[in-house]
Design an enzyme around this catalytic site. Structure first.
Site, mmCIF file in Angstrom:
data_model
loop_
_atom_site.group_PDB
_atom_site.id
_atom_site.type_symbol
_atom_site.label_atom_id
_atom_site.label_comp_id
_atom_site.label_asym_id
_atom_site.label_seq_id
_atom_site.Cartn_x
_atom_site.Cartn_y
_atom_site.Cartn_z
ATOM 1 N N SER A 117 0.820 -1.221 0.000
ATOM 2 C CA SER A 117 0.000 0.000 0.000
ATOM 3 C C SER A 117 0.844 1.257 0.000
ATOM 4 O O SER A 117 1.925 1.299 0.591
ATOM 5 C CB SER A 117 -0.896 0.026 1.238
ATOM 6 O OG SER A 117 -1.672 -1.129 1.312
ATOM 7 N N SER A 149 2.570 -3.248 8.188
ATOM 8 C CA SER A 149 2.529 -3.983 9.462
ATOM 9 C C SER A 149 3.875 -4.630 9.732
ATOM 10 O O SER A 149 4.445 -5.282 8.854
ATOM 11 C CB SER A 149 1.466 -5.086 9.417
ATOM 12 O OG SER A 149 0.218 -4.549 9.092
ATOM 13 N N GLU A 232 -3.353 -14.127 1.767
ATOM 14 C CA GLU A 232 -3.743 -13.230 2.864
ATOM 15 C C GLU A 232 -5.228 -13.421 3.183
ATOM 16 O O GLU A 232 -5.610 -13.569 4.341
ATOM 17 C CB GLU A 232 -3.462 -11.778 2.451
ATOM 18 C CG GLU A 232 -3.726 -10.779 3.571
ATOM 19 C CD GLU A 232 -3.170 -9.392 3.269
ATOM 20 O OE1 GLU A 232 -2.767 -9.128 2.122
ATOM 21 O OE2 GLU A 232 -3.136 -8.573 4.205
HETATM 22 C C1 LIG Z 1 -4.491 -2.978 10.429
HETATM 23 C C2 LIG Z 1 -4.022 -2.804 9.022
HETATM 24 C C3 LIG Z 1 -2.844 -3.408 8.598
HETATM 25 C C4 LIG Z 1 -2.399 -3.247 7.283
HETATM 26 N N1 LIG Z 1 -1.205 -3.823 6.919
HETATM 27 C C5 LIG Z 1 -0.725 -3.616 5.674
HETATM 28 C C6 LIG Z 1 0.566 -4.113 5.310
HETATM 29 O O1 LIG Z 1 1.258 -4.756 6.105
HETATM 30 N N2 LIG Z 1 1.048 -3.848 4.079
HETATM 31 C C7 LIG Z 1 0.319 -3.141 3.156
HETATM 32 O O2 LIG Z 1 0.809 -2.964 2.043
HETATM 33 N N3 LIG Z 1 -0.904 -2.652 3.460
HETATM 34 C C8 LIG Z 1 -1.440 -2.860 4.705
HETATM 35 N N4 LIG Z 1 -2.672 -2.339 5.057
HETATM 36 C C9 LIG Z 1 -3.340 -1.467 4.093
HETATM 37 C C10 LIG Z 1 -4.615 -1.979 3.495
HETATM 38 O O3 LIG Z 1 -4.361 -2.992 2.568
HETATM 39 C C11 LIG Z 1 -5.304 -0.768 2.876
HETATM 40 O O4 LIG Z 1 -5.674 0.093 3.938
HETATM 41 C C12 LIG Z 1 -6.526 -1.145 2.092
HETATM 42 O O5 LIG Z 1 -6.165 -1.821 0.917
HETATM 43 C C13 LIG Z 1 -7.396 0.083 1.742
HETATM 44 O O6 LIG Z 1 -6.629 1.051 1.105
HETATM 45 P P1 LIG Z 1 -6.670 2.577 1.588
HETATM 46 O O7 LIG Z 1 -6.435 2.609 3.052
HETATM 47 O O8 LIG Z 1 -5.751 3.339 0.712
HETATM 48 O O9 LIG Z 1 -8.170 3.055 1.361
HETATM 49 P P2 LIG Z 1 -8.814 3.534 -0.013
HETATM 50 O O10 LIG Z 1 -8.452 2.579 -1.098
HETATM 51 O O11 LIG Z 1 -8.502 4.972 -0.216
HETATM 52 O O12 LIG Z 1 -10.352 3.356 0.297
HETATM 53 C C14 LIG Z 1 -11.115 4.319 1.058
HETATM 54 C C15 LIG Z 1 -12.572 3.855 1.075
HETATM 55 O O13 LIG Z 1 -13.093 3.833 -0.261
HETATM 56 C C16 LIG Z 1 -13.620 2.548 -0.584
HETATM 57 N N5 LIG Z 1 -13.321 2.227 -1.984
HETATM 58 C C17 LIG Z 1 -12.141 2.413 -2.622
HETATM 59 N N6 LIG Z 1 -12.218 1.977 -3.899
HETATM 60 C C18 LIG Z 1 -13.477 1.486 -4.064
HETATM 61 C C19 LIG Z 1 -14.182 0.897 -5.158
HETATM 62 N N7 LIG Z 1 -13.600 0.697 -6.347
HETATM 63 N N8 LIG Z 1 -15.460 0.487 -4.947
HETATM 64 C C20 LIG Z 1 -16.074 0.678 -3.736
HETATM 65 N N9 LIG Z 1 -15.463 1.247 -2.666
HETATM 66 C C21 LIG Z 1 -14.182 1.649 -2.826
HETATM 67 C C22 LIG Z 1 -12.890 1.588 0.341
HETATM 68 O O14 LIG Z 1 -13.624 0.396 0.561
HETATM 69 C C23 LIG Z 1 -12.750 2.426 1.609
HETATM 70 O O15 LIG Z 1 -13.942 2.357 2.365
HETATM 71 C C24 LIG Z 1 -3.160 -2.482 6.362
HETATM 72 C C25 LIG Z 1 -4.369 -1.891 6.786
HETATM 73 C C26 LIG Z 1 -4.798 -2.036 8.094
HETATM 74 C C27 LIG Z 1 -6.091 -1.394 8.511
#
Ligand SMILES: Cc1cc2nc3c(=O)[nH]c(=O)nc-3n(C[C@H](O)[C@H](O)[C@H](O)COP(=O)(O)OP(=O)(O)OC[C@H]3O[C@@H](n4cnc5c(N)ncnc54)[C@H](O)[C@@H]3O)c2cc1C
Length: 435
Positions: A117, A149, A232
């Site tokens: 991410s 993480s 995952e």
């Molecule tokens: C506890 C925790 C641990 C994590 N660990 C890791 C890790 O080790 N390595 C890593 O790489 N990542 C990690 N992540 C990241 C995680 O994979 C991302 O947070 C996740 O993929 C969402 O991306 P974002 O936070 O950028 O949200 P965004 O993609 O910006 O999304 C924001 C909101 O919009 C919605 N949304 C976005 N696109 C769409 C769509 N096309 N259709 C409908 N709804 C949509 C989403 O569902 C969400 O509600 C972790 C996250 C958490 C919470």
């Protein structure tokens, strides 16, 4: 289950128990114990035999994990090396890469994190902008990752970087085994509302990675990343039983490898947020029995619902296993399992806080405070329920949010039309970028 299958499973438990009788010694260091466990194949019994495992089914793997726990021995190294990097490397790596990376994963010598991410690329992971540019037999990497993480304790990262911006976005990504402990890699912890700092920001400036650390081929990273994501979702989803693992953190950074293995076995119960969900149903039932809330019919109904959801998830997992044995599959089962887990966690959170009442509003942010809180409430499980509640939004975000799981099921399982876009035809360089 046939008699033969039952005997086979029993044989597995007998075999691992005999091995534990002979090998488990709490006086060993964590590193010495994991060396024994990892080289025996019992650390990763579900991995293929040629990749340091025993080729067992997931169900038998759960039996092995329970046998290790029942024996009072320390479980295998936890973390993303075992959960994600290992399975991805045995699926896509060359023989040389398997020999280079897998032994250190199964023996816990090296810890891994997932560098997927970015601030502008989470759900839209293929929009990632971290760049890797070829320089001789190395790549020079620049960019920023977030939500990483375990990044603060990682020796290696599963790095996704853009290696060709002139092709459509899914086609120009590569997957590297990236050394975290080098100049040009800065890891900054992010504190969450639980008080813990499970994840980090990672800033990468002119860091280097060797060409032979590219897993699955240059510009083929999207397919490799999807393997990681599939493992995952399968690992996080409901119905798979309890993952084996202990409280000891693998790798050279955490400093646990030289400590006494036996000391980590007793600390398993408070090992952090994700692990605490595994036995929520039993924990909440006992809490409700203990404080009289079981007399409340709505609490009983919700406990029954929690049990029902867990049973549906368990049976779906068994059904999938039976189908897989015949070469068939339940389409989207990993996505469904992950959604089911999110629902179970939300119900556990709401139910847990209702059972606890006002005590559920108390939370401790440090280990010392946790001890004081346990003494004040006289109930060591109250803190676990509150922490579970504070962590509960996490699982419906990581590994792909609930909305993204719904999209995948809609498009790939139900065959609904995709949202129109030009992702597949326009070079990444010309696409509009996220912030
Ligand atoms: C506890 C925790 C641990 C994590 N660990 C890791 C890790 O080790 N390595 C890593 O790489 N990542 C990690 N992540 C990241 C995680 O994979 C991302 O947070 C996740 O993929 C969402 O991306 P974002 O936070 O950028 O949200 P965004 O993609 O910006 O999304 C924001 C909101 O919009 C919605 N949304 C976005 N696109 C769409 C769509 N096309 N259709 C409908 N709804 C949509 C989403 O569902 C969400 O509600 C972790 C996250 C958490 C919470």
């Amino acid at each position: 289950m046939t008699d033969t299958a039952r005997r086979t499973s029993e044989d597995v438990v007998v075999e691992v128990t005999a091995w534990l009788d002979e090998n488990w010694d709490p006086e060993l260091t964590v590193g010495e114990w994991w060396e024994r466990l990892g080289t025996s194949g019992w650390a990763v019994p579900t991995w293929p035999e040629e990749s340091f495992g025993k080729g067992l089914s997931r169900e038998d793997g759960n039996r092995v994990a329970r046998a290790i726990a029942d024996h009072g021995a320390l479980g295998p190294p936890g973390g993303l090396g075992l959960l994600l990097a290992g399975p991805t490397i045995y699926t896509h790596g060359t023989d040389e890469q398997k020999q280079r990376y897998l032994p250190d994963i199964v023996t816990g010598k090296k810890a891994w994190c997932q560098l997927f991410s970015e601030p502008g690329a989470g759900s839209d992971l293929a929009g990632l902008q971290t760049r890797a540019v070829k320089d001789g037999d190395e790549w020079v990497v620049n960019g920023q990752k977030v939500w990483t993480s375990g990044g603060q304790a990682a020796d290696l990262g599963m790095l996704l970087a853009r290696t060709d911006p002139d092709v459509p976005k899914h086609s120009g990504i590569s997957y590297f085994a990236f050394e975290m402990l080098q100049d040009g890699v800065e890891v900054r912890p992010l504190r969450e509302m639980t008080g813990r700092a499970l994840f980090n920001e990672v800033f990468v400036t002119d860091a280097r990675v060797a060409d032979d650390a590219c897993i699955g081929g240059v510009n083929n990273g999207w397919a490799v990343a999807n393997t990681t994501l599939a493992f995952e979702r399968a690992g996080l989803g409901a119905g798979g039983g309890n993952a084996a693992g202990g409280a000891a953190v693998p790798g050279t950074v955490a400093g646990n490898l030289t400590k006494r293995a036996g000391d980590f076995v007793t600390r398993r119960d408070r090992s952090g947020a994700p692990g605490m969900f595994a036995n929520a149903e039993r924990l909440l039932t006992e809490l409700a029995k203990g404080n009289g809330k079981l007399a409340d019919p709505t609490v009983r109904q919700d406990l029954a619902q929690l049990h029902t959801l867990n049973e549906i998830a368990r049976m779906t997992n068994l059904r999938q296993k039976a189908l897989k044995a015949t070469g068939a599959d339940i389409p989207g089962v990993g996505n469904i399992a992950k959604l089911s887990m999110s629902r179970i966690l939300r119900l556990s959170r709401d139910l847990g806080l209702r059972i606890l009442g006002p005590v559920g509003t108390l939370h401790a942010y440090t280990p010392d405070d946790r001890e004081a809180l346990d003494k004040a409430t006289g109930n060591p499980f109250a803190g676990i329920v509150t922490e579970m509640a504070l962590f509960s939004p996490g699982p419906s975000i990581y590994g792909g949010t609930d909305e993204i799981q719904h999209n995948i099921i809609g498009e790939r399982v139900l065959g609904l039309p995709k949202e129109p876009n030009n992702d597949k035809t326009t070079p990444f360089r010309d696409l509009p970028k996220n912030g």
